[in-house]
Design a protein around this motif. Structure first.
Motif, short mmCIF file in Angstrom:
data_model
loop_
_atom_site.label_atom_id
_atom_site.label_comp_id
_atom_site.label_asym_id
_atom_site.label_seq_id
_atom_site.Cartn_x
_atom_site.Cartn_y
_atom_site.Cartn_z
N LEU A 91 39.93 46.02 39.24
CA LEU A 91 38.55 45.70 38.90
C LEU A 91 37.61 46.86 39.25
N LEU A 92 37.87 47.50 40.38
CA LEU A 92 37.06 48.67 40.77
C LEU A 92 37.24 49.80 39.77
N SER B 119 58.38 37.19 56.81
CA SER B 119 58.86 38.56 56.78
C SER B 119 57.89 39.42 57.55
N THR B 120 58.25 40.67 57.72
CA THR B 120 57.36 41.62 58.38
C THR B 120 57.05 42.74 57.41
N GLY B 121 56.03 43.51 57.71
CA GLY B 121 55.64 44.60 56.84
C GLY B 121 54.13 44.65 56.69
N MET B 122 53.67 45.62 55.90
CA MET B 122 52.24 45.85 55.78
C MET B 122 51.52 44.64 55.20
N PHE B 123 52.05 44.09 54.11
CA PHE B 123 51.36 42.98 53.47
C PHE B 123 51.40 41.73 54.33
N GLN B 124 52.51 41.52 55.05
CA GLN B 124 52.58 40.38 55.94
C GLN B 124 51.56 40.52 57.06
N ILE C 86 32.79 33.15 32.26
CA ILE C 86 34.14 33.30 31.71
C ILE C 86 34.98 34.24 32.57
N PHE C 87 34.40 35.37 32.97
CA PHE C 87 35.17 36.36 33.73
C PHE C 87 35.64 35.79 35.06
N ASN C 88 34.77 35.01 35.74
CA ASN C 88 35.16 34.47 37.04
C ASN C 88 36.20 33.36 36.92
N LEU C 89 36.43 32.87 35.72
CA LEU C 89 37.45 31.84 35.54
C LEU C 89 38.84 32.41 35.30
N ILE C 90 38.96 33.73 35.21
CA ILE C 90 40.29 34.34 35.08
C ILE C 90 41.14 33.92 36.28
N PRO C 91 42.33 33.36 36.07
CA PRO C 91 43.12 32.80 37.18
C PRO C 91 43.83 33.85 38.02
N LEU C 92 43.07 34.78 38.54
CA LEU C 92 43.61 35.82 39.41
C LEU C 92 42.69 35.98 40.61
N LEU C 93 43.27 36.09 41.80
CA LEU C 93 42.47 36.39 42.98
C LEU C 93 42.02 37.85 42.92
N PRO D 203 48.66 40.56 48.56
CA PRO D 203 49.06 41.80 47.87
C PRO D 203 48.57 41.83 46.42
N LEU D 204 48.73 40.71 45.70
CA LEU D 204 48.24 40.64 44.32
C LEU D 204 46.72 40.75 44.30
N THR D 205 46.07 40.14 45.29
CA THR D 205 44.61 40.20 45.36
C THR D 205 44.12 41.63 45.46
N TYR D 206 44.77 42.42 46.31
CA TYR D 206 44.36 43.82 46.48
C TYR D 206 44.61 44.63 45.21
N VAL D 207 45.70 44.31 44.52
CA VAL D 207 45.98 45.02 43.26
C VAL D 207 44.90 44.69 42.23
#
Length: 442
Positions: free
Chosen positions: A422-423, A90-95, A368-375, A413-417
């Motif tokens: 986190l910030l 697809s095209t777009g900002m996230f792509q 423990i915190f770094n093992l959270i399964p989220l980028l 996109p999920l990583t940026y969210v």
């Protein structure tokens, strides 16, 4: 002197955390090099580079913002279609962001690097590299816990009396101001004094406070001979424990609460004394169970983190108190370290032990915190590798073509969210630790 000690405590923990972060990144660096992935950078911090030096094919350095670190490996993502792999769907900002990320991941790829790309590694090697950082924090936590328990020891109740209560009052009530008219405790009536060392209770040699407490609780209403060492001499007294409501405690000595959050009580024998405490070195066998208990408690905080952050926000912007068992930022950790170091009335060894324990807790929390399964956390990369392995195995079982490496860039996109959250979380905790710090010491 107090201000200087406070600063030294903050510096001690700041340096300890910086070393922990550096070793966390070493945990990623070493297996990456063992698996022949080309590592271009090993950096502590983010932002502009303050100092760096290149050794071999890797640049090592420090950056201006001391908020973590990173190891840069070539080929973190599969290349774009123009490079012969991933074609945009697809095209777009996230792509566009994903396309740029793939390009950046391959801009340092040179001749002969085709088999040194991270995305081409087997799944198990990817997992080892990504778990290397949290494992290093776990290892640091275990070592520091061993130093704490085996070197400094833990406070244990002794058979030397620290206090002898004058008045007998019900559990949860306060002693009257005029103690001359109150009912004396069995200990006061028998003539026990602070400093007495209880050596014999009801004909049995006293070897520990826990055993003696059990004997007292089982002796309500019965006259019992007690021998104490006082001023170098043995003195024998007679004491009659009274039956009264006392709190139920668990194996760790903590008061057990009922379903309404109130302390559970039971009718047992009571004499009205309190022990002194001494630091007792623990055996090596006590280290891993202690680490396990800490990991369980930290995991509970992480699992309930959204709810706890709501509580932090309410406390920060209202008169509500902070939860002393809630999350804190590194600002809060530094403040606690400074307060501990500045407690001149506490022995130096006890203060150092507390700071060591604080660093151990920080490392276990980082694990423990770094093992959270989220980028962008390490656990997110591990989850991506596991998904890759699962879909490749499924394709093989179904007789389909190997789908190849999972393009984790699609999750940017999920990583940026997550990174943004986190910030925000970090900013909230730092603000709360400044305007409404946790009061640990009362």
């Amino acid at each position: 002197m107090t201000v200087l000690l406070f600063i030294l405590g903050v510096v001690f923990v700041a340096v300890g955390v910086a070393v922990s972060i550096a070793l966390h990144e070493v945990g990623h660096l070493v297996p990456a090099k063992l698996f022949r992935v080309r590592v271009t950078k090993y950096m502590i911090g983010f932002g502009p580079t303050l100092w760096s030096r290149k050794k071999g094919e890797t640049e090592y350095g420090f950056k201006a913002i001391p908020a973590g670190g990173y190891v840069a490996m070539i080929g973190m993502y599969p290349p774009n279609a123009a490079d012969g792999s991933v074609r945009p769907s697809s095209t777009g900002m996230f792509q566009t962001l994903a396309t740029e990320a793939r390009s950046l991941a391959h801009e340092d790829v040179g001749p002969g690097d085709e088999n040194r790309l991270f995305y081409r590694l087997p799944v198990w090697k990817k997992i080892i590299i990504m778990l290397g950082g949290p494992f290093m924090n776990l290892l640091i936590g275990v070592v520091l816990t061993a130093v704490l328990l085996m070197g400094f020891g833990t406070p244990q109740a002794t058979t030397t009396l620290a206090e002898v209560n004058a008045c007998q009052v019900a559990y949860g009530e306060s002693a009257p101001a005029d103690q001359s008219a109150c009912n004396k405790t069995p200990a006061a009536a028998a003539g026990l004094k602070p400093g007495d060392v209880i050596t014999v209770f009801d004909g049995r040699a006293v070897t520990g406070w826990a055993d003696m407490t059990a004997w007292i609780r089982a002796s309500a209403g019965r006259q019992v001979p007690v021998t104490v060492r006082r001023g170098g001499q043995d003195v024998t007294l007679t004491i009659t424990p009274v039956l009264t409501a006392r709190p139920v405690t668990d194996a760790s000595g903590a008061v057990v609460l009922d379903s309404k959050g109130q302390p559970e009580t039971q009718e047992v024998g009571f004499i009205g004394v309190g022990p002194t405490s001494a630091m007792v070195a623990q055996p090596a066998s006590a280290v891993l169970p202690a680490v396990g208990d800490s990991l369980v408690k930290i995991s509970g905080v992480v699992v309930n983190l959204p709810q706890r952050l709501v509580g932090v926000a309410k406390a920060a912007f209202s008169s509500a108190p902070r939860d002393p068992n809630g999350p804190i930022s590194m600002v809060g950790v530094g403040r606690v370290a400074g307060e501990v170091a500045a407690m001149e009335q506490v022995p130096l060894s006890a203060r150092i032990a507390t700071l060591v324990g604080l660093l151990a807790g920080v490392n276990l929390a980082l694990c423990i915190f770094n093992l959270i399964p989220l980028l962008p956390l390490d656990g997110g990369h591990v989850a991506g590798a596991l998904y890759e392995g699962a879909r490749r195995r499924a394709a093989k079982l179904l007789g389909r073509r190997d789908p190849g490496a999972f393009d984790i860039a699609k999750l940017l996109p999920l990583t940026y969210v997550v990174a943004s959250l986190l910030l925000v979380m970090g900013a909230l905790l730092m603000y709360a630790d400044i305007v409404k710090p946790i009061n640990i010491f009362g």
